[in-house]
Motif scaffolding. Structure first.
Motif, PDB file in Angstrom:
ATOM      1  N   UNK A  27       0.856  -1.501  -0.307  1.00 29.52           N
ATOM      2  CA  UNK A  27      -0.127   0.237  -0.079  1.00 29.52           C
ATOM      3  C   UNK A  27       0.591   1.134  -0.195  1.00 29.52           C
ATOM      4  N   UNK A  28       2.249   0.871  -0.743  1.00 24.60           N
ATOM      5  CA  UNK A  28       3.297   2.996  -0.643  1.00 24.60           C
ATOM      6  C   UNK A  28       4.384   2.086   0.055  1.00 24.60           C
ATOM      7  N   UNK A  29       5.417   2.733  -0.448  1.00 22.00           N
ATOM      8  CA  UNK A  29       6.917   2.260  -0.586  1.00 22.00           C
ATOM      9  C   UNK A  29       6.928   2.188   1.587  1.00 22.00           C
ATOM     10  N   UNK A  30       8.279   1.535   1.503  1.00 20.98           N
ATOM     11  CA  UNK A  30       8.996   0.699   2.513  1.00 20.98           C
ATOM     12  C   UNK A  30       8.775   2.101   3.561  1.00 20.98           C
ATOM     13  N   UNK A  31       8.694   2.110   5.054  1.00 21.42           N
ATOM     14  CA  UNK A  31       9.351   3.389   6.033  1.00 21.42           C
ATOM     15  C   UNK A  31       9.965   2.855   6.804  1.00 21.42           C
ATOM     16  N   UNK A  32      10.168   4.176   7.687  1.00 23.99           N
ATOM     17  CA  UNK A  32      11.571   3.552   8.663  1.00 23.99           C
ATOM     18  C   UNK A  32      10.685   1.919   9.667  1.00 23.99           C
ATOM     19  N   UNK A  33      10.111   2.545   9.864  1.00 25.47           N
ATOM     20  CA  UNK A  33       8.806   1.246  11.020  1.00 25.47           C
ATOM     21  C   UNK A  33       8.755   0.082  10.887  1.00 25.47           C
ATOM     22  N   UNK A  34       8.695  -0.423   8.796  1.00 27.60           N
ATOM     23  CA  UNK A  34       9.194  -1.307   7.987  1.00 27.60           C
ATOM     24  C   UNK A  34      10.444  -1.726   7.870  1.00 27.60           C
ATOM     25  N   UNK A  35      11.426  -0.683   7.968  1.00 25.88           N
ATOM     26  CA  UNK A  35      12.014  -1.168   8.047  1.00 25.88           C
ATOM     27  C   UNK A  35      12.318  -2.160   9.046  1.00 25.88           C
ATOM     28  N   UNK A  36      12.453  -1.834  10.408  1.00 28.65           N
ATOM     29  CA  UNK A  36      12.890  -1.994  11.745  1.00 28.65           C
ATOM     30  C   UNK A  36      11.873  -3.397  11.899  1.00 28.65           C
ATOM     31  N   UNK A  37      10.914  -3.723  11.750  1.00 28.33           N
ATOM     32  CA  UNK A  37      10.349  -5.038  11.464  1.00 28.33           C
ATOM     33  C   UNK A  37      11.256  -5.918  10.326  1.00 28.33           C
ATOM     34  N   UNK A  38      11.472  -5.926   9.178  1.00 22.27           N
ATOM     35  CA  UNK A  38      11.632  -5.971   8.560  1.00 22.27           C
ATOM     36  C   UNK A  38      13.636  -7.285   8.760  1.00 22.27           C
ATOM     37  N   UNK A  39      13.891  -5.401   9.388  1.00 19.25           N
ATOM     38  CA  UNK A  39      15.571  -5.925  10.141  1.00 19.25           C
ATOM     39  C   UNK A  39      15.699  -7.010  11.187  1.00 19.25           C
ATOM     40  N   UNK A  40      14.633  -6.978  12.255  1.00 13.42           N
ATOM     41  CA  UNK A  40      14.224  -7.879  13.171  1.00 13.42           C
ATOM     42  C   UNK A  40      14.166  -9.837  13.067  1.00 13.42           C
ATOM     43  N   UNK A  41      12.702  -9.270  11.195  1.00  9.38           N
ATOM     44  CA  UNK A  41      12.886 -10.960  11.597  1.00  9.38           C
ATOM     45  C   UNK A  41      14.348 -11.398  11.151  1.00  9.38           C
ATOM     46  N   UNK A  42      14.500 -10.275  10.081  1.00  5.65           N
ATOM     47  CA  UNK A  42      15.577 -10.472   9.240  1.00  5.65           C
ATOM     48  C   UNK A  42      16.797 -11.538   9.839  1.00  5.65           C
ATOM     49  N   UNK A  43      17.311 -10.796  11.218  1.00 13.73           N
ATOM     50  CA  UNK A  43      18.148 -10.978  12.146  1.00 13.73           C
ATOM     51  C   UNK A  43      17.751 -12.408  12.562  1.00 13.73           C
ATOM     52  N   UNK A  44      16.778 -11.889  13.219  1.00 15.71           N
ATOM     53  CA  UNK A  44      16.302 -13.165  14.067  1.00 15.71           C
ATOM     54  C   UNK A  44      16.652 -14.817  13.250  1.00 15.71           C
ATOM     55  N   UNK A  45      15.702 -14.386  11.661  1.00 20.22           N
ATOM     56  CA  UNK A  45      16.623 -15.638  10.962  1.00 20.22           C
ATOM     57  C   UNK A  45      17.785 -15.992  10.964  1.00 20.22           C
ATOM     58  N   UNK A  46      18.160 -15.019  10.806  1.00 21.60           N
ATOM     59  CA  UNK A  46      20.047 -15.283   9.683  1.00 21.60           C
ATOM     60  C   UNK A  46      21.218 -15.867  11.125  1.00 21.60           C
ATOM     61  N   UNK A  47      20.461 -15.364  12.455  1.00 21.78           N
ATOM     62  CA  UNK A  47      21.482 -15.356  13.149  1.00 21.78           C
ATOM     63  C   UNK A  47      21.304 -17.221  14.003  1.00 21.78           C
ATOM     64  N   UNK A  48      20.097 -17.626  13.237  1.00 23.06           N
ATOM     65  CA  UNK A  48      19.661 -18.386  14.083  1.00 23.06           C
ATOM     66  C   UNK A  48      20.429 -19.398  12.665  1.00 23.06           C
TER      67      UNK A  48
END
Ligand code: ZN
Length: 316
Positions: A27-48
């Motif tokens: 519904x629109x481009x990435x904003x800072x809030x969605x970056x934090x959510x994306x980054x959090x889920x990415x790091x949680x996955x990749x650190x494992x």
């Protein structure tokens, strides 16, 4: 009476490898809030050493902004967030190797039919206005009226008392019982499947083992857990990240016209997002002269959920 049924799974989970996901709506481009959510889920996955999928939540086609799927996916890549291809989903269900909800109507309809067959659903003629007048929580007025299944909204009967779950970050969460026991809508007036139904089916079919997302969905999590149980599938674990809010206390979101991320100069916002997630970015001036790839590698190594702030929102 409580009854559950075993679904015929479309996909088989072959092992217990960590499988996480980020699920933006176009519904629109990435904003800072969605970056934090994306980054959090990415790091949680990749650190494992886990898999990390991106799912396009475009079930609500009328709200889609043309071109924003590509804008979001390009943006994620500019911030060093590259997703895995889900081997369980067919190429017809994918766009740029991401699962696309709008391609899955048949699958949702199949589960809907199963729920209907097992008498978990009913049609509701109440209006939003009428429900609001009665306090905003739907009290099951149409549950025993046996309305025909037509173009009206369809609700799921709640058989569960569960209003609580253990969040990996927020701890023991108890949600208002009335909200948990509300027969919520799973197919909207006019025939669109609702988010509450499709998110669970997608998580089941992608074999998601852990959901990492913003705390704004936290109150709805017991509903999803109950739906998993009703379908006869073990729910994933949940971790709700603090929400990024602006000065007026509003969640940064596309609806609130949060500014788009500057994807041409990703490093400052990437470092800021890592700080919000509790990464030790202070005294690491070298970060700002590093590449996105180097920063992401450093973040994976230094990721620790014990350092994520446990407050429900972060003011930026
Ligand atoms: Zn009703």
């Amino acid at each position: 009476m409580k009854s559950s049924f075993q679904l015929q799974h479309q996909f088989q989970q072959s092992n217990t490898q960590y499988r996480g996901r980020f699920a933006p709506s176009p519904s629109g481009p990435l904003h800072f809030g969605s970056l934090v959510a994306a980054l959090g889920s990415y790091l949680q996955a990749k650190s494992q050493n886990g898999l990390w999928f991106v799912r396009i939540e475009d079930i609500d086609k009328p709200r889609e902004v043309p071109g924003s799927v590509d804008t979001i996916l390009d943006g994620l890549q500019r911030f060093g967030l590259f997703w895995d291809q889900d081997p369980n989903t067919t190429s017809e269900q994918q766009y740029r190797q991401c699962l696309v909800q709008s391609s899955r109507q048949e699958r949702y309809q199949h589960i809907f039919d199963q729920l209907k067959k097992h008498n978990h659903l009913y049609t509701c003629h109440c209006t939003r206005k009428g429900i609001k007048k009665l306090g905003g929580i739907y009290l099951g007025q149409c549950r025993d009226k046996n309305h025909e299944f037509d173009q009206h909204a369809v609700r799921l009967k709640q058989h569960f008392e569960h209003g609580q779950f253990e969040d990996l970050l927020q701890g023991h969460i108890e949600v208002d019982k009335h909200l948990v026991n509300e027969d919520y809508i799973i197919k909207r007036t006019g025939g669109l499947f609702a988010y509450q139904l499709v998110v669970v089916i997608d998580d089941i079919d992608q074999g998601i083992t852990e959901v990492v997302r913003g705390a704004d969905i936290m109150e709805l999590t017991p509903r999803q857990i109950n739906l998993f149980n009703l379908i006869g599938v073990t729910p994933p674990s949940y971790l709700h990240l603090p929400l990024i809010v602006s000065e007026d206390g509003k969640k940064l979101s596309k609806q609130n016209h949060a500014p788009a991320l500057n994807c041409d100069d990703p490093i400052p916002e990437l470092i800021k997002a890592l700080t919000c997630l509790g990464l030790p970015t202070e005294n690491t001036t070298w970060l700002s002269s590093s590449s996105v790839t180097e920063i992401i590698e450093w973040a994976i190594k230094n990721w620790d959920i014990k350092h994520i702030p446990t407050q429900l929102d972060i003011l930026i």
